[in-house]
Write a protein that holds these residues in place. Structure first.
Motif, PDB file in Angstrom:
ATOM      1  N   ARG A   1       0.744  -1.335   0.115  1.00 19.21           N
ATOM      2  CA  ARG A   1      -0.330   0.195  -0.510  1.00 19.21           C
ATOM      3  C   ARG A   1       0.895   1.264   0.025  1.00 19.21           C
ATOM      4  NH1 ARG A   1      -4.029   1.833   5.261  1.00 19.21           N
ATOM      5  NH2 ARG A   1      -4.448   3.928   4.666  1.00 19.21           N
ATOM      6  N   TYR A   2       1.628   1.014   0.581  1.00 18.96           N
ATOM      7  CA  TYR A   2       2.585   2.611   1.080  1.00 18.96           C
ATOM      8  C   TYR A   2       3.958   2.293  -0.408  1.00 18.96           C
ATOM      9  CZ  TYR A   2       0.312   2.552   4.987  1.00 18.96           C
ATOM     10  OH  TYR A   2      -1.154   2.661   6.274  1.00 18.96           O
ATOM     11  N   ALA A   3       4.399   1.551  -1.211  1.00 18.61           N
ATOM     12  CA  ALA A   3       5.708   0.693  -1.561  1.00 18.61           C
ATOM     13  C   ALA A   3       6.134   2.116  -2.551  1.00 18.61           C
ATOM     14  CB  ALA A   3       5.225  -0.191  -2.586  1.00 18.61           C
ATOM     15  N   ALA A   4       4.988   2.796  -3.337  1.00 19.47           N
ATOM     16  CA  ALA A   4       6.047   3.996  -4.133  1.00 19.47           C
ATOM     17  C   ALA A   4       5.736   5.343  -3.203  1.00 19.47           C
ATOM     18  CB  ALA A   4       4.698   3.793  -5.064  1.00 19.47           C
ATOM     19  N   ASN A   5       4.994   5.387  -2.692  1.00 24.57           N
ATOM     20  CA  ASN A   5       4.461   6.546  -1.631  1.00 24.57           C
ATOM     21  C   ASN A   5       5.961   7.851  -1.608  1.00 24.57           C
ATOM     22  OD1 ASN A   5       1.987   5.913   1.316  1.00 24.57           O
ATOM     23  ND2 ASN A   5       2.321   5.844  -1.185  1.00 24.57           N
ATOM     24  N   ARG A   6       5.969   8.457  -1.622  1.00 27.24           N
ATOM     25  CA  ARG A   6       7.204   9.267  -1.433  1.00 27.24           C
ATOM     26  C   ARG A   6       7.576   9.258   0.035  1.00 27.24           C
ATOM     27  NH1 ARG A   6       3.267  12.875  -3.122  1.00 27.24           N
ATOM     28  NH2 ARG A   6       3.581  14.437  -5.930  1.00 27.24           N
ATOM     29  N   HIS A   7       7.065   8.997   0.742  1.00 26.91           N
ATOM     30  CA  HIS A   7       7.226   8.657   2.092  1.00 26.91           C
ATOM     31  C   HIS A   7       8.535   7.145   1.815  1.00 26.91           C
ATOM     32  CE1 HIS A   7       7.425  10.627   6.229  1.00 26.91           C
ATOM     33  NE2 HIS A   7       6.556   9.721   6.566  1.00 26.91           N
ATOM     34  N   ASN A   8       8.496   6.560   1.646  1.00 25.70           N
ATOM     35  CA  ASN A   8       9.763   5.484   1.352  1.00 25.70           C
ATOM     36  C   ASN A   8      10.348   5.631   0.778  1.00 25.70           C
ATOM     37  OD1 ASN A   8       7.025   4.728   2.585  1.00 25.70           O
ATOM     38  ND2 ASN A   8       7.602   2.450   1.921  1.00 25.70           N
ATOM     39  N   VAL A   9      10.621   6.674   0.047  1.00 26.68           N
ATOM     40  CA  VAL A   9      11.732   7.115  -0.592  1.00 26.68           C
ATOM     41  C   VAL A   9      13.581   6.560  -0.848  1.00 26.68           C
ATOM     42  CG1 VAL A   9      12.597   8.733  -0.236  1.00 26.68           C
ATOM     43  CG2 VAL A   9      13.287   8.724  -2.819  1.00 26.68           C
ATOM     44  N   GLY A  10      13.341   5.938   1.117  1.00 27.32           N
ATOM     45  CA  GLY A  10      14.582   5.952   1.744  1.00 27.32           C
ATOM     46  C   GLY A  10      15.030   4.390   1.447  1.00 27.32           C
ATOM     47  N   PHE A  11      13.303   3.969   1.434  1.00 24.30           N
ATOM     48  CA  PHE A  11      12.834   2.040   0.821  1.00 24.30           C
ATOM     49  C   PHE A  11      13.591   1.669  -0.006  1.00 24.30           C
ATOM     50  CE2 PHE A  11       9.672  -0.139   4.105  1.00 24.30           C
ATOM     51  CZ  PHE A  11      10.438   0.562   5.511  1.00 24.30           C
ATOM     52  N   MET A  12      13.109   2.477  -1.083  1.00 23.89           N
ATOM     53  CA  MET A  12      13.677   2.818  -2.449  1.00 23.89           C
ATOM     54  C   MET A  12      15.171   2.656  -2.450  1.00 23.89           C
ATOM     55  SD  MET A  12      10.559   5.469  -4.319  1.00 23.89           S
ATOM     56  CE  MET A  12       9.071   5.724  -3.364  1.00 23.89           C
ATOM     57  N   ALA A  13      15.412   3.962  -1.697  1.00 22.41           N
ATOM     58  CA  ALA A  13      17.688   4.081  -1.938  1.00 22.41           C
ATOM     59  C   ALA A  13      18.245   2.022  -1.728  1.00 22.41           C
ATOM     60  CB  ALA A  13      17.977   5.235  -0.776  1.00 22.41           C
ATOM     61  N   VAL A  14      18.046   1.809  -0.623  1.00 18.83           N
ATOM     62  CA  VAL A  14      18.059  -0.238   0.075  1.00 18.83           C
ATOM     63  C   VAL A  14      17.560  -0.473  -0.987  1.00 18.83           C
ATOM     64  CG1 VAL A  14      18.333   1.179   2.706  1.00 18.83           C
ATOM     65  CG2 VAL A  14      17.026   0.697   1.381  1.00 18.83           C
ATOM     66  N   ASP A  15      16.414  -0.204  -1.301  1.00 18.81           N
ATOM     67  CA  ASP A  15      16.244  -1.425  -2.081  1.00 18.81           C
ATOM     68  C   ASP A  15      17.410  -2.088  -3.596  1.00 18.81           C
ATOM     69  OD1 ASP A  15      14.435  -3.110  -1.153  1.00 18.81           O
ATOM     70  OD2 ASP A  15      12.523  -1.874  -1.570  1.00 18.81           O
ATOM     71  N   ARG A  16      17.818  -0.314  -4.015  1.00 15.09           N
ATOM     72  CA  ARG A  16      18.508  -0.134  -5.207  1.00 15.09           C
ATOM     73  C   ARG A  16      19.652  -0.507  -5.020  1.00 15.09           C
ATOM     74  NH1 ARG A  16      16.938   2.940  -9.660  1.00 15.09           N
ATOM     75  NH2 ARG A  16      14.943   2.608  -8.591  1.00 15.09           N
ATOM     76  N   ILE A  17      20.565  -0.117  -3.930  1.00 13.75           N
ATOM     77  CA  ILE A  17      21.165  -0.186  -3.771  1.00 13.75           C
ATOM     78  C   ILE A  17      21.911  -2.135  -3.428  1.00 13.75           C
ATOM     79  CG2 ILE A  17      23.192  -0.359  -1.440  1.00 13.75           C
ATOM     80  CD1 ILE A  17      22.389   2.958  -0.834  1.00 13.75           C
ATOM     81  N   HIS A  18      20.761  -2.598  -3.152  1.00 17.54           N
ATOM     82  CA  HIS A  18      20.467  -4.088  -2.822  1.00 17.54           C
ATOM     83  C   HIS A  18      20.493  -5.099  -4.354  1.00 17.54           C
ATOM     84  CE1 HIS A  18      18.001  -8.371  -2.138  1.00 17.54           C
ATOM     85  NE2 HIS A  18      18.711  -7.799  -1.237  1.00 17.54           N
TER      86      HIS A  18
END
Length: 252
Positions: A13-30
């Motif tokens: 539900r929150y995956a593409a939220n602006r508040h989740n850009v930190g998750f997106m950053a570590v996902d990209r590093i992963h």
């Protein structure tokens, strides 16, 4: 040991939220650096790997944003790392979309995730602040950060996350300023990611025996040698012809 924490809220539900850009950053590093598979521990999703030979733990807390510090604090105590060995990626309202800052310490600025982290770790942890812009009024903030990025945001979001992932090993070295400079440079128009620059176009220091400053390029000496030989042969042939002309020209 370095712990990299992405801030966000768990669940699709929150995956593409602006508040989740930190998750997106570590996902990209992963993805880029081939960390191990995600698994659950410390009230978070975690993955282990290395950056610049430094052991790194990636974390995405499962405790929701306002309790993020519980997961990060538990991991930090388990691995006995100081706050300076924790890097946090998070959204930043006070920076325009596409801008970012790397800093150590400071207040939480009303960010609930940072407030929770500070309660658990103190304020000495390192932050990568990823700008998402401000909606313009305080009462609009909640809905804004919990709304998905717009389609147009992909134009700056994807290159920014890619550049951060590419330069993440510098964070493992503790070179936060260099990390920021490299990411800024990668985002300039016309700049290709470092791993996409042709190898023969990358500057490097010449090894012993290789052409360098003041040296002739490979093949140039051979070409020059051929030119010299041809010139000498031509000159010798001309002298021989002149001598024969004088010898036979004097006879009747």
């Amino acid at each position: 040991m370095l712990i990299m924490v992405g801030l966000g809220n768990p669940g699709s539900r929150y995956a593409a939220n602006r508040h989740n850009v930190g998750f997106m950053a570590v996902d990209r590093i992963h993805q880029r650096h081939r960390f191990g598979p995600w698994r659950q521990k410390f009230q978070a999703e975690i993955a282990e790997g290395t950056l610049d030979d430094e052991r790194v733990l990636l974390m995405k807390p499962l405790t929701y944003m306002n309790e993020s510090g519980r997961a990060a604090g538990e991991a930090a105590r388990f691995y006995k790392v100081d706050a300076k060995d924790v890097v946090v990626f998070h959204d930043e309202l006070d920076l325009p979309p596409g801008k970012f800052r790397a800093k150590t310490g400071g207040g939480h600025g009303g960010h609930n995730g940072l407030r929770s982290l500070t309660q658990q770790l103190g304020d000495g942890y390192r932050r990568v602040r990823i700008g998402i812009g401000h909606p313009g009024a305080k009462e609009l903030v909640h809905g804004y950060v919990l709304h998905d990025f717009a389609k147009a945001d992909e134009a700056w979001l994807t290159p920014l996350l890619d550049a951060m992932a590419a330069e993440a090993p510098l964070l493992a070295e503790g070179k936060d300023a260099t990390f920021a400079n490299r990411v800024h440079l990668a985002l300039q128009p016309g700049q290709a990611p470092r791993d996409q620059v042709p190898r023969d176009a990358r500057p490097r220091t010449a090894a012993p025996g290789e052409p360098g400053a003041g040296e002739t390029a490979p093949g140039a000496g051979a070409a020059a040698g051929k030119d010299d030989t041809a010139a000498k042969t031509s000159k010798a042939g001309g002298a021989l012809a002149e001598g024969l002309a004088r010898l036979f020209g004097g006879r009747k």
